[in-house]
Design a protein around this motif. Sequence first.
Motif, short mmCIF file in Angstrom:
data_model
loop_
_atom_site.label_atom_id
_atom_site.label_comp_id
_atom_site.label_asym_id
_atom_site.label_seq_id
_atom_site.Cartn_x
_atom_site.Cartn_y
_atom_site.Cartn_z
N SER A 63 -6.62 9.57 12.36
CA SER A 63 -5.24 9.79 11.88
C SER A 63 -5.28 10.14 10.40
O SER A 63 -5.86 9.39 9.60
N ASN A 64 -4.65 11.24 10.05
CA ASN A 64 -4.64 11.69 8.66
C ASN A 64 -3.84 10.76 7.77
O ASN A 64 -2.75 10.33 8.14
N ASP A 65 -4.38 10.48 6.58
CA ASP A 65 -3.69 9.65 5.57
C ASP A 65 -3.13 8.37 6.16
O ASP A 65 -2.06 7.89 5.76
N ALA A 66 -3.82 7.82 7.13
CA ALA A 66 -3.27 6.66 7.84
C ALA A 66 -3.57 5.35 7.13
O ALA A 66 -2.85 4.37 7.31
N ILE A 67 -4.61 5.31 6.33
CA ILE A 67 -4.96 4.06 5.65
C ILE A 67 -4.43 4.13 4.21
O ILE A 67 -4.74 5.06 3.47
N ASN A 68 -3.59 3.16 3.87
CA ASN A 68 -2.99 3.12 2.54
C ASN A 68 -3.52 1.92 1.77
O ASN A 68 -3.47 0.80 2.26
N ALA A 69 -4.03 2.18 0.58
CA ALA A 69 -4.55 1.10 -0.25
C ALA A 69 -3.80 1.10 -1.58
O ALA A 69 -3.65 2.14 -2.22
N GLY B 289 -0.30 -0.40 -14.29
CA GLY B 289 -0.81 -1.56 -13.54
C GLY B 289 -1.07 -1.33 -12.08
O GLY B 289 -1.51 -2.25 -11.40
N VAL B 290 -0.79 -0.13 -11.58
CA VAL B 290 -0.97 0.07 -10.14
C VAL B 290 -1.80 1.33 -9.86
O VAL B 290 -1.64 2.36 -10.53
N ALA B 291 -2.69 1.21 -8.88
CA ALA B 291 -3.46 2.37 -8.41
C ALA B 291 -3.38 2.40 -6.90
O ALA B 291 -3.38 1.35 -6.26
N TRP B 292 -3.29 3.57 -6.33
CA TRP B 292 -3.17 3.66 -4.88
C TRP B 292 -3.88 4.88 -4.35
O TRP B 292 -4.14 5.84 -5.08
N GLU C 45 6.86 7.88 -6.24
CA GLU C 45 5.74 8.24 -5.38
C GLU C 45 5.05 6.96 -4.90
O GLU C 45 5.28 5.90 -5.48
N PRO C 46 4.26 6.95 -3.89
CA PRO C 46 3.92 8.08 -3.02
C PRO C 46 4.94 8.29 -1.90
O PRO C 46 4.82 9.25 -1.15
N ARG C 47 5.92 7.42 -1.79
CA ARG C 47 6.85 7.59 -0.67
C ARG C 47 8.27 7.63 -1.22
O ARG C 47 8.58 6.91 -2.18
N PRO C 48 9.12 8.44 -0.63
CA PRO C 48 10.50 8.50 -1.12
C PRO C 48 11.25 7.23 -0.75
O PRO C 48 10.85 6.50 0.16
N ILE C 49 12.33 7.03 -1.45
CA ILE C 49 13.12 5.82 -1.23
C ILE C 49 14.31 6.20 -0.34
O ILE C 49 14.95 7.21 -0.56
N ALA D 226 12.96 3.96 -10.59
CA ALA D 226 11.92 3.51 -9.64
C ALA D 226 10.81 4.56 -9.65
O ALA D 226 11.08 5.74 -9.46
N PHE D 227 9.58 4.14 -9.94
CA PHE D 227 8.50 5.14 -10.05
C PHE D 227 7.38 4.92 -9.04
O PHE D 227 6.56 5.80 -8.82
N PHE D 228 7.33 3.75 -8.41
CA PHE D 228 6.28 3.54 -7.40
C PHE D 228 6.87 2.78 -6.22
O PHE D 228 7.51 1.74 -6.39
N TYR D 229 6.65 3.33 -5.02
CA TYR D 229 7.09 2.67 -3.79
C TYR D 229 5.91 2.77 -2.83
O TYR D 229 5.54 3.88 -2.43
N SER D 230 5.31 1.64 -2.53
CA SER D 230 4.04 1.66 -1.78
C SER D 230 4.25 2.26 -0.39
O SER D 230 5.34 2.16 0.19
N PRO D 231 3.21 2.89 0.17
CA PRO D 231 3.37 3.60 1.45
C PRO D 231 3.88 2.71 2.57
O PRO D 231 4.59 3.16 3.45
#
Lengths: 283, 369, 180
Positions: free
Chosen positions: A114-120, A159-162, C46-50, C118-123
């Motif tokens: 599955s494409n882009d299925a794993i989110n970290a 503070g965040v990386a994904w 990013e990475p997901r819209p709200i 809002a600048f980050f919304y986790s997938p």
Amino acid sequence: MLRLTACLLLLMRLAAFGEVHPPAQVTAGKGFSISTTGSGDASFYLISPGHVAKREVKLGQDIPVDASDVKKAGRYLAIACGSGGCNSAAFYVMAAEPDKVSFFLHPSRVRVKSNDAINATAFVFDQFYNLVLTPVTVDFKVIPKTGPPIDRPIKSNLGVAWMRVASTPKQGPVKVIAEVGKASEPRVIQQVASDACNLRIKATRTAKAVLIETDPLRDCSGNAIPDGTIVSFTEIDGKGKTTVDVPIKKGIARTQLPVNGRAKISVASGVVIGNEISLGGGL
Amino acid sequence: MKAFLPLFIGLVTAGLVAMAWVESGGLALHEMRSAGTPQEAVEALVTDIQSRNWDRAYARLANSNDFEKQAFIRDLAGSSGSLRTYSSLESFKVWPVEAGADDATMRVRLNWSSAVGPLDDVRDLEVKKEGNVWKVVWPKPQFAKVPPQVIPVNYLRWDVIGRGPTDDWGVQNVDNPNVRITSMNAVERPDRVVIVGEVVNEDTVPAYVNVNATLLNSDSKPMDQEGSFDMISHTLLPRQVSPYRIDFPGFHLQQVKSVRMDVKAMLVPASADPVIAVTDQKMDKDPLGKNVLRGALVNQSGQTVNIAQVLADYYDANGRVIWVSDGYVDQALEPQVAVPFAVDVPDDVASKIHNYHVLVNHYSIHEGS
Amino acid sequence: MISGLSRRLLRLVGLGLPIALASPLLLEVLAAGSLPQVQLSAGSIEPRPIEELTGTNVARDYAYAWRDLAQALDHNQADRLDAYFTGFAKDTFTQRISDQKTADVHVLYVDHGHKVKAFFYSPDGGEMQLLDKAQLEIQVYAGGKLIHQENAAQDYLVLMTPGADRWFVRSLEPIAGSSF
């Protein structure tokens, strides 16, 4: 003459009033001193997002601030109140070195291929759980059960990386690690089989009924469909329709249905439809 | 004074005889003899059934020699923890179907109240005249007997260890199952709007599913929110499909601009057994002439299922879900024994039905699920 | 004959009765009015819209959080943080309130509104980061005496996470403007 006297009185009052001069920027968990002007006794207040301290000080002397008083990052107010009134100054405490990672890995189960299925997502903190706002590199390592590992260094932003990554074709556990300096957080994700591919059934006559069973169920990448997955059998004969939802056990779904005369038997699993077989009368 | 003693002895004797007559069922016999019409005979019998006076009810039968009293009680009071064992006869209605000089057929509608709501049971009873008294010929209770056998079960079960309440933020957890609403249709009924459709568990683990719907008016403001309650199979095994139905009493489709659907799924421990086959499904009419979907449930596993609920969704020629109905079965599902069921279908829907899908919710005392 | 005093009394009753009758409504309006203004923008998230509903809920719950925080710091009542704070943010402010009590200090925030980006919304939808440009009037009282007062344009880095029926503030960190 009167104006001059007033100015002198004001200057004398200001001298006793006492100003506080903290450094413009301080690192969390590191002690420092705040210099003061003026003279006499004063009450000193240090007000931070997570802590308030009060102590008696002498104006004109440096006020030592203990490391334990500046653990939380953010805006601090230093206020000195002497006999002539209060004076204050603000300063910022910044996060210390990266020391901890809060690591979120989703989903905990993912279909193969599955494409882009794993989110970290990794949040980088210092030892006092302040978000480290300066960009740092978070190393994401993806280690599948089979096949080569994947390395993804990502710079953090506030503070965040994904990152996102595709699942591999083989089912089984995949280890994903987020590393910042000495901090390392491992997580495990399960890659599971996709929909059944070539869902096929066969029928065998028994004394009173027909035994229907599927071929071993696999997805299009050859992964076995997990036991417990429901397979729906439908049989239509002269007496009506018979349906039964059967869980896969040991890779195969199997059931026994009574058949009256000619019958058509079909199979489905979720949205996947399998083959249809026709049986003649005579049972 | 001479006459007093014989008079006293006579009165005492008469009193004792009267008591003995009552004790020996003379009163019941009198009541029974008073069943001067088929209607009275059936009403008297059902009244005794309602008050659970099994002795007297059994005594009223014309064919009590054909079966044991225990079989008669089991037929009416239920057994094996079935829904009937938790039910009581709330009311009944009797009316004639055929009437002759010495025999008649009466139809009785029994309204049972149960833990899951009212249950209707319509039976045709033959009534015979014996002398001056009418008596009911009770259909001989048939209880299927399962031959002693060993049914192999490869027991399959999922257990869940989730994140503890005291665990830190950022500690890994197991995700809730991935479920999807595959169809949704808003249906106008005379007194309500009904949302029907299907939901599938697309995951590899069992899911506890709830579907909610919110009706939105022309300003996109919520008017009402309802859930599927018991009109869904809450526990869905991997790739299993369940119908759902959500009722909005007092609303009309013309008031509704759109519907907001919300499906919630939780990861729950579950067992893959029992497997219940739904055999001989067909559209039919009940004795009252109403449309029903009939069939039989066969518990293919080795343990008794105490309470079963049949859920059926009906498709039109385009494969769209147009109705969902349910019915509880008041008998327990003994292993390998076919138990009949009938689920009501509204007349206007019945004419449009092209296909249907039946699912069984089950409850077993041992499993607690 | 109605005396002047009686007339005044009647007028008071006449005026007071509708107010008394309308008081629940009035309180509700006042309560709604006392909520800080929060303007949320999520154009570059990013990475997901709200989702629209999520945006509305986040803005609403963030406003409630500020209302509760201001009350908690003013009255030194940590239990006011229970409804909209969790994790680090709740621990941090609970500790501060405890310290405020010890030092006989309380802080009054007069809230003039928040412009929130809002600048980050986790997938997976489990975390949202926001930057808040808040306009605040801060008054620090020690022993009941005002010792500091300022009008501050303060920036905050906010981390919010969803609960069963609302969004919680998990981290609320005042940051220097240059951090943006």
